[in-house]
Enzyme design. Structure first.
Site, PDB file in Angstrom:
ATOM      1  N   CYS A 105      57.396  34.219 -13.714  1.00 51.83           N
ATOM      2  CA  CYS A 105      56.781  32.920 -14.021  1.00 51.83           C
ATOM      3  C   CYS A 105      57.566  31.769 -13.421  1.00 51.83           C
ATOM      4  O   CYS A 105      58.788  31.690 -13.568  1.00 51.83           O
ATOM      5  CB  CYS A 105      56.643  32.743 -15.525  1.00 51.83           C
ATOM      6  SG  CYS A 105      55.482  33.883 -16.292  1.00 51.83           S
TER       7      CYS A 105
ATOM      8  N   SER B 272      57.909  31.116 -26.537  1.00 47.32           N
ATOM      9  CA  SER B 272      58.135  31.312 -25.115  1.00 47.32           C
ATOM     10  C   SER B 272      59.006  30.219 -24.525  1.00 47.32           C
ATOM     11  O   SER B 272      59.072  29.099 -25.035  1.00 47.32           O
ATOM     12  CB  SER B 272      56.783  31.332 -24.391  1.00 47.32           C
ATOM     13  OG  SER B 272      56.950  31.219 -23.002  1.00 47.32           O
TER      14      SER B 272
ATOM     15  N   CYS C 205      55.531  39.889 -11.808  1.00 47.54           N
ATOM     16  CA  CYS C 205      56.966  39.613 -11.954  1.00 47.54           C
ATOM     17  C   CYS C 205      57.845  40.599 -11.199  1.00 47.54           C
ATOM     18  O   CYS C 205      58.879  40.230 -10.646  1.00 47.54           O
ATOM     19  CB  CYS C 205      57.347  39.630 -13.431  1.00 47.54           C
ATOM     20  SG  CYS C 205      56.170  38.779 -14.504  1.00 47.54           S
TER      21      CYS C 205
END
Length: 566
Positions: free
Chosen positions: A202, A478, A57
């Protein structure tokens, strides 16, 4: 122009650090690492990032930092680079390590504040990537209230598996499919090896991309910068421009609290609602509002979401990934759609000097794109989240609405006191259609740290139960989660909330239309159970988790840490 002593008048903070005879020791130490007399006479700009070798990330932060620093130097400032930490949700998911994720938001914000206050920066550029670095940086910016901005380092590209784009979400769901016997381990390995092709956060519209969008709508990120993917060559360009822009903010003395207003926060909420993105946006925008001193409650999210249509078809609820949104016209195109319906506060200002309405007008739509719909043909007439209350959530809870899930579910509780226990039950095929999986003692205090339940929710979907089972938790879920999932239940179990009174078999009713989450038990029985309930000993007696559990507020208030009251 420099003053007679050679220092720039824009050194509003750092003069106290570098100027005068008594500051010679400080200058001597700074000369040791290459700063010249001329460098120290200019405004000192902190350039913070969270490069770390534990995730993709933030892996491009060092490269982007060099571009930001070049922009600062070109515009007459002196950059000073520093690091903060990061914890990967995706890597730590399903383990004790996930407890560190939300806790890290507070540590990151505190560390940025400490460096900036300790070194009297005149301005600040924060390069942010994974989930918690984004809100943490904005929290620090509004605390410090010195000219500054946040730049998102960008999304990862989509993986390719058998001709289709995939993200980390598909890997979690594949784990459940292997458990259910519908996928082989070789297929799982193939998905695993394809899902994450390089640096960047992501690829679906999960929490990182949710917050990247929200802070651009908030105005604290330069318009058109955040949706540029991590490895796109143009990312270097927007990074250099961010370095130049912070110097303009210093010259005009534009402060973050002038940007992060009530109107701007409602724009941020609208962006979350319009894109069916992560409900972690609720926690993080509440936390930012608190640090900015702006009144905001969870009920404001329901109000804004109820008037905001879903206009972007983005994973996990839609068909496309973050890079596709960039290719379609970017975050500005979403703002343009909402502006067309008067659904944003267009007069809210942004760090580049324009209003959000002007930013929206600048959007360039790619002909034939299918990611962002017309306002007249929304994917869903109201936004992608709702706030529920009821006898299980007196202070509220959050449900994500993609537009195709059930709005009413009644079923027996299957109660688990940890994420691990629930995951084992799912893996052992003990959860049946119609059940309501209850995961408690995973809230801000009980976890501590309010873990996400993607391992459980992904496994449920992978086993084919995503459309027939509901899940409720005082933890989080999430941005990659989909299905009927209710999180952030407050008060949490560790603080004696009604969820602590639940037992296996209790009938749970989730009624999204009525905004209700209830257990069908007499109030007297709920009260009796709570009266005999005993608090559990803290899971940690020392260290950062113990400090966090002692200081953290309810999820309904953003799960922020605060000084103890006497």
């Amino acid at each position: 122009m420099p003053d007679p002593n050679g220092a720039s008048p824009l050194k509003r903070q750092s003069t106290r650090l570098t100027e005068g005879d008594d500051r010679a020791p400080a200058r001597a130490m700074l000369r040791a690492i290459g700063f010249s007399r001329e460098d120290l006479a200019k405004p000192l700009i902190g350039v913070g990032h969270s490069w770390i070798e534990t995730m993709p990330c933030n892996y491009n932060h060092r490269r982007l930092t060099e571009k930001v620093k070049a922009g600062i130097r070109a515009a007459g400032g002196t950059p000073m680079e520093f690091n903060t930490i990061a914890v990967s949700d995706g890597v730590s998911m399903g383990t004790e390590g996930m407890k560190a994720s939300l806790v890290s938001r507070e540590v990151i914000a505190d560390s940025i504040e400490l460096v900036a206050r300790g070194h009297l920066f005149d301005g600040l550029v924060m390069i942010v990537g994974c989930d918690k670095t984004i809100p943490a940086a904005v929290m620090a910016l509004v605390r410090l209230n010195i000219p500054g901005l946040a730049l998102y380092s960008g999304t990862i590209g989509p993986g390719r598996y058998r001709g289709k784009d995939i993200t980390l979400q598909e890997v979690f769901e594949a784990v459940g499919a292997v458990s259910a016997g519908t996928m082989t381990r070789d297929e799982l390995r193939e998905i695993e090896e394809a899902a994450c092709p390089g640096a960047g956060a992501c690829g679906g519209q999960f929490t990182a991309n949710t917050m990247a969008t929200a802070i651009e709508f908030l105005g604290i990120s330069p318009a058109g910068s955040n949706d540029v993917p991590a490895l796109d060559p143009h990312k270097d360009v927007v990074a250099e421009q961010a370095g130049r822009l912070v110097m303009d903010l210093i010259a005009k003395d534009v402060r973050p609290r002038q940007i992060v207003t009530r109107a701007a926060l409602e724009n941020g909420i609208a962006s979350v609602a319009a894109t069916v993105r992560s409900t972690n946006g609720v926690l993080h925008l509440l936390a930012i509002a608190r640090e900015a001193g702006v009144p905001l409650t969870i009920d404001d999210f329901d109000r804004v979401a109820s008037r905001t249509p879903v206009v972007a078809s983005l994973k996990p609820g839609g068909d496309y990934v973050a890079k596709d949104l960039h290719d379609a016209g970017g975050i500005r195109l979403v703002a343009q759609r909402l502006a067309e319906g008067g659904l944003i506060n267009g007069d809210a200002r942004t760090v580049d000097g324009r209003t959000l309405a002007q930013v929206a007008e600048s959007a360039v739509e790619t002909p034939g794109q299918k990611v962002v719909t017309l306002l007249s043909k929304p994917l869903k007439p109201t936004g992608g989240l709702a706030i529920l209350r009821g006898n299980l959530a007196p202070e509220g809870c959050v449900v994500k609405l993609a537009g195709h899930e059930r709005l009413l579910h009644r079923g027996p509780a299957r109660v688990f006191d940890s994420e691990e226990a629930a995951f084992e039950a799912v893996r052992a095929r003990q959860i049946k259609a119609g059940d309501v999986v209850v995961i408690r003692y995973e809230g801000p205090v009980g976890g501590p740290g309010m873990r996400e339940m993607l391992g459980v929710t992904g496994a449920l979907v992978g086993e084919g139960l995503g459309d027939s089972v509901a899940l409720i938790t005082d933890g989080r879920f999430s941005g990659a989660t989909h299905g009927l999932m209710v999180g952030h239940i407050a008060p949490e179990a560790a603080r004696g909330g009604p969820i602590a009174a639940l037992r296996d078999g209790d009938p749970i009713v989730i009624d999204v239309t009525k905004r209700q989450l209830n257990v069908e038990l007499p109030e007297a029985e709920i009260s009796r159970r709570i009266n005999v309930w005993k608090p559990r000993p803290p899971r940690y007696s020392q260290g950062v988790f113990a400090k966090y559990a002692a200081l953290v507020s309810s999820a309904s208030e953003g799960a922020v840490t605060r000084p103890p009251t006497t």
